[in-house]
Design a protein around this motif. Sequence first.
Motif, PDB file in Angstrom:
ATOM      1  N   LEU A  52       0.137 -45.314 -19.947  1.00  0.00           N
ATOM      2  CA  LEU A  52       1.474 -44.751 -20.091  1.00  0.00           C
ATOM      3  C   LEU A  52       2.513 -45.850 -20.260  1.00  0.00           C
ATOM      4  O   LEU A  52       3.481 -45.706 -21.000  1.00  0.00           O
ATOM      5  N   LEU A  53       2.309 -46.965 -19.574  1.00  0.00           N
ATOM      6  CA  LEU A  53       3.255 -48.069 -19.615  1.00  0.00           C
ATOM      7  C   LEU A  53       3.087 -48.927 -20.866  1.00  0.00           C
ATOM      8  O   LEU A  53       3.994 -49.685 -21.220  1.00  0.00           O
ATOM      9  N   GLU A  54       1.936 -48.822 -21.506  1.00  0.00           N
ATOM     10  CA  GLU A  54       1.660 -49.641 -22.679  1.00  0.00           C
ATOM     11  C   GLU A  54       2.053 -48.969 -23.986  1.00  0.00           C
ATOM     12  O   GLU A  54       2.036 -49.596 -25.044  1.00  0.00           O
ATOM     13  N   ILE A  55       2.416 -47.683 -23.937  1.00  0.00           N
ATOM     14  CA  ILE A  55       2.843 -46.968 -25.138  1.00  0.00           C
ATOM     15  C   ILE A  55       4.157 -47.552 -25.618  1.00  0.00           C
ATOM     16  O   ILE A  55       5.099 -47.725 -24.850  1.00  0.00           O
ATOM     17  N   ARG A  56       4.242 -47.830 -26.917  1.00  0.00           N
ATOM     18  CA  ARG A  56       5.383 -48.571 -27.457  1.00  0.00           C
ATOM     19  C   ARG A  56       6.360 -47.723 -28.271  1.00  0.00           C
ATOM     20  O   ARG A  56       7.532 -48.035 -28.357  1.00  0.00           O
ATOM     21  N   THR A  57       5.869 -46.675 -28.949  1.00  0.00           N
ATOM     22  CA  THR A  57       6.737 -45.933 -29.870  1.00  0.00           C
ATOM     23  C   THR A  57       6.696 -44.436 -29.598  1.00  0.00           C
ATOM     24  O   THR A  57       5.820 -43.934 -28.881  1.00  0.00           O
ATOM     25  N   SER A  58       7.625 -43.727 -30.208  1.00  0.00           N
ATOM     26  CA  SER A  58       7.691 -42.273 -30.047  1.00  0.00           C
ATOM     27  C   SER A  58       6.455 -41.595 -30.620  1.00  0.00           C
ATOM     28  O   SER A  58       5.973 -40.599 -30.067  1.00  0.00           O
ATOM     29  N   ILE A  59       5.924 -42.114 -31.718  1.00  0.00           N
ATOM     30  CA  ILE A  59       4.716 -41.527 -32.305  1.00  0.00           C
ATOM     31  C   ILE A  59       3.535 -41.691 -31.353  1.00  0.00           C
ATOM     32  O   ILE A  59       2.751 -40.766 -31.134  1.00  0.00           O
ATOM     33  N   ASP A  60       3.396 -42.887 -30.760  1.00  0.00           N
ATOM     34  CA  ASP A  60       2.333 -43.102 -29.780  1.00  0.00           C
ATOM     35  C   ASP A  60       2.433 -42.098 -28.641  1.00  0.00           C
ATOM     36  O   ASP A  60       1.420 -41.585 -28.144  1.00  0.00           O
ATOM     37  N   SER A  61       3.661 -41.821 -28.211  1.00  0.00           N
ATOM     38  CA  SER A  61       3.854 -40.969 -27.043  1.00  0.00           C
ATOM     39  C   SER A  61       3.482 -39.517 -27.295  1.00  0.00           C
ATOM     40  O   SER A  61       3.335 -38.740 -26.363  1.00  0.00           O
ATOM     41  N   LEU A  62       3.320 -39.142 -28.570  1.00  0.00           N
ATOM     42  CA  LEU A  62       2.989 -37.761 -28.916  1.00  0.00           C
ATOM     43  C   LEU A  62       1.489 -37.515 -29.052  1.00  0.00           C
ATOM     44  O   LEU A  62       1.066 -36.419 -29.421  1.00  0.00           O
ATOM     45  N   SER A  63       0.673 -38.507 -28.727  1.00  0.00           N
ATOM     46  CA  SER A  63      -0.772 -38.332 -28.811  1.00  0.00           C
ATOM     47  C   SER A  63      -1.217 -37.221 -27.860  1.00  0.00           C
ATOM     48  O   SER A  63      -0.814 -37.186 -26.695  1.00  0.00           O
TER      49      SER A  63
END
Length: 258
Positions: free
Chosen positions: A145-156
């Motif tokens: 969760l802390l390593e996610i960098r972008t909004s697209i990554d966060s939507l996985s």
Amino acid sequence: GEPFWFSAARLRRDLATAREALDPERRHPALDQMVLVGHSMGGLISRLQTLDSNDDFWRLVSDQPFSSLKADPEAAGRLQEVLFFRPNPSVQRVITIGTPHRGSRFSNDTTQWLMTRLISLPDKLVGGQERLIRENRQVFKDTRLLEIRTSIDSLSPSSPVFDAMIAGRRAPWVRYHNVVGLVPKQGLFGRIAAGTDGVVSRESAQMDDVVSELIVEADHSTVHTHPRTVLEVRRILMEHVGSLRRFPASDVQQHASR
């Protein structure tokens, strides 16, 4: 371009600042009757304004008390703001449109790679997160969760945030409404994207806790401007105004403060 839970923390702070600046003496009950309308990721950000995190989101990254974290006050405060929050008492309704409540398969290796080339978060933010992880390896059980960098990554769809949001403690005074887009079945795109709006699947877009839901034949980029969606948002706003007219101003203010 940042993960949507960071954007939610920013909106939480901005709404509180605006509320205090506009009416510091709390004389105008209408300001405690906010209706948030969010398209796509904006719907997730809006719903996060109405949840009580307790320690559910912190438990996604650690089994230890937050006080065991080793970090400078700024980094610790930023993480606490993102993972610990209360519902905004001024928000009474949320309308989500084409929102990936369970993530989107559009967030895949290809789009995530592309977004890392297009989106650049501030070095201070990225460096602070890396240092936080490095100095707290014994505290964090899961750093994804802390390593996610972008909004697209966060939507996985594999992100644990979605399960936490769906199971989260909702503010009992908030009413949720939902608009789901589905591409028309005609044509090649209609066959390829069947059961989705081209970005968000029907299963991800639908929610059980809503008081109304409308399905619109539209793709993801146009569902929020579709005439039926516009009329639905208008209907909900008129319904909201109508419910307020049944209460004197003092009763509305008391209801909003619960």
